[in-house]
Design a protein around this motif. Structure first.
Motif: not given
Length: 69
Positions: A24-25, A28, A32
């Motif tokens: 997920l990091a 994300t 972005a």
């Protein structure tokens, strides 16, 4: 509207990366960057359009001020 289609395609691709990769990091950060790039492209296009409109107005003013042939 072409940018919206490209953005949608890239967003779908990023969601596929989420499903297959699962971190997920990382995803994300990817999203972005994708959104930031989209904003930069739209801002650059708007800046170019405003410059072209100003140039068209200047050309029209010069044509109106020019003596007839």
């Amino acid at each position: 509207m072409v940018y919206m289609r490209l953005f949608t395609i890239l967003l779908a691709a990023s969601f596929m990366v989420i499903v297959f990769y699962g971190d997920l990091a990382t995803v994300t950060a990817l999203l972005a960057g994708l959104c930031g790039g989209f904003v930069a492209v739209v801002a650059a296009q708007n800046n170019t359009i405003s410059k072209l409109k100003a140039l068209e107005k200047r050309v029209e003013a010069l044509q109106a001020a020019a003596p007839p042939r």
